[in-house]
Design a protein around this motif. Structure first.
Motif, short mmCIF file in Angstrom:
data_model
loop_
_atom_site.label_atom_id
_atom_site.label_comp_id
_atom_site.label_asym_id
_atom_site.label_seq_id
_atom_site.Cartn_x
_atom_site.Cartn_y
_atom_site.Cartn_z
N LEU A 127 0.76 -1.11 0.20
CA LEU A 127 0.09 0.13 -0.48
C LEU A 127 0.87 1.41 -0.13
O LEU A 127 0.64 1.80 -0.72
CB LEU A 127 -0.94 0.38 0.98
CG LEU A 127 -1.83 0.93 1.33
CD1 LEU A 127 -3.11 1.14 0.00
CD2 LEU A 127 -2.49 1.06 2.59
N GLY A 128 1.83 1.00 0.67
CA GLY A 128 2.51 2.51 0.43
C GLY A 128 3.87 2.52 -0.69
O GLY A 128 3.97 3.76 -0.75
N ILE A 129 4.10 1.42 -1.20
CA ILE A 129 4.49 1.51 -2.25
C ILE A 129 3.96 1.83 -3.30
O ILE A 129 3.93 3.09 -4.05
CB ILE A 129 5.10 0.51 -3.08
CG1 ILE A 129 6.03 -0.14 -1.85
CG2 ILE A 129 5.79 0.08 -4.24
CD1 ILE A 129 7.13 -1.04 -1.84
N HIS A 130 2.71 1.83 -3.05
CA HIS A 130 1.34 2.31 -4.66
C HIS A 130 1.34 3.37 -4.07
O HIS A 130 1.03 4.14 -4.85
CB HIS A 130 0.48 1.37 -4.59
CG HIS A 130 0.39 -0.09 -5.11
ND1 HIS A 130 0.40 -0.83 -3.89
CD2 HIS A 130 1.08 -0.94 -6.12
CE1 HIS A 130 0.58 -2.33 -5.55
NE2 HIS A 130 0.75 -2.05 -6.08
N LEU A 131 0.97 4.00 -3.00
CA LEU A 131 0.64 5.55 -2.44
C LEU A 131 1.58 5.97 -3.65
O LEU A 131 1.97 7.13 -3.35
CB LEU A 131 0.48 5.61 -1.26
CG LEU A 131 -0.87 5.33 -0.96
CD1 LEU A 131 -0.67 5.35 0.29
CD2 LEU A 131 -1.70 6.11 -1.46
N GLY A 132 3.37 5.69 -2.56
CA GLY A 132 4.48 6.58 -2.57
C GLY A 132 4.71 6.61 -5.10
O GLY A 132 4.65 8.05 -5.25
#
Length: 189
Positions: free
Chosen positions: A155-160
């Motif tokens: 989730l954090g990688i996709h948001l980034g």
């Protein structure tokens, strides 16, 4: 595996294949935008081979490719695809339901002591494997989950990734980009 779980798995696999294809296409087109479009003077060593390559890649338009509607549309498709994945991850996280159901890696065998207190024995067995057990009495379901960072990491990688795409869009619309060519041996004052 039920029909619904199979459908979720095949949808998941197709979405990964689409993401890989979109990323590969963006990388390939981005690579074309890095090549120069002006031929090198013939006195430069290796200019003959370089000019053949430049003539082959000139159709891309060089750096102007990055501002073309096709490239922006491609990045927009990639951004909307990743945003859809983020929405699915957030939904799955708050619903406490896996969007994709995988077969268990290890089997869990309970000793046959009768059917009394099976729920607590199953929760203890899940805890012994490092899972955090949660149960729902309404539909007689016990779920085991572990590795919260494994759920939040993607989730954090996709948001980034979406933030980087948005920053590139803001730069495209608002930046004042200027280029100058400095030949070898030339001094700027």
């Amino acid at each position: 595996m039920t029909q619904k779980n199979f459908k979720n798995n095949s949808h998941f696999e197709r979405s990964i294949a689409l993401a890989i294809c979109l990323l590969f296409l963006v990388a390939l087109i981005s690579l074309l935008g890095t090549f120069p479009t002006d031929p090198l003077p013939s006195k430069v060593e290796g200019s003959r081979i370089a000019n053949i390559f430049i003539a082959f890649t000139r159709f891309s338009g060089g750096r102007s490719l990055y501002g073309s509607p096709f490239f922006i549309l491609l990045l927009g498709a990639l951004g909307s695809f990743v945003s859809y994945a983020i929405f699915g991850q957030i939904k799955a996280h708050f619903n406490h339901a896996a969007s994709v159901v995988f077969s268990p890696v290890s089997s869990l065998r309970l000793p046959p002591i009768g059917t009394q207190n099976v729920k607590s024995r199953l929760e203890k067995a899940l805890a012994s494997f490092g899972y955090r057990a949660s149960s729902s009495d309404s539909n007689m379901k016990i779920e085991g989950s572990k590795n919260l960072w494994g759920k939040l990491g993607p989730l954090g990688i996709h948001l980034g990734f979406v933030i980087v795409l948005l920053a590139g869009l803001v730069t495209l619309w608002g930046a004042d980009v200027r280029e100058t060519e400095v030949s070898e041996g030339e001094v700027l004052t």
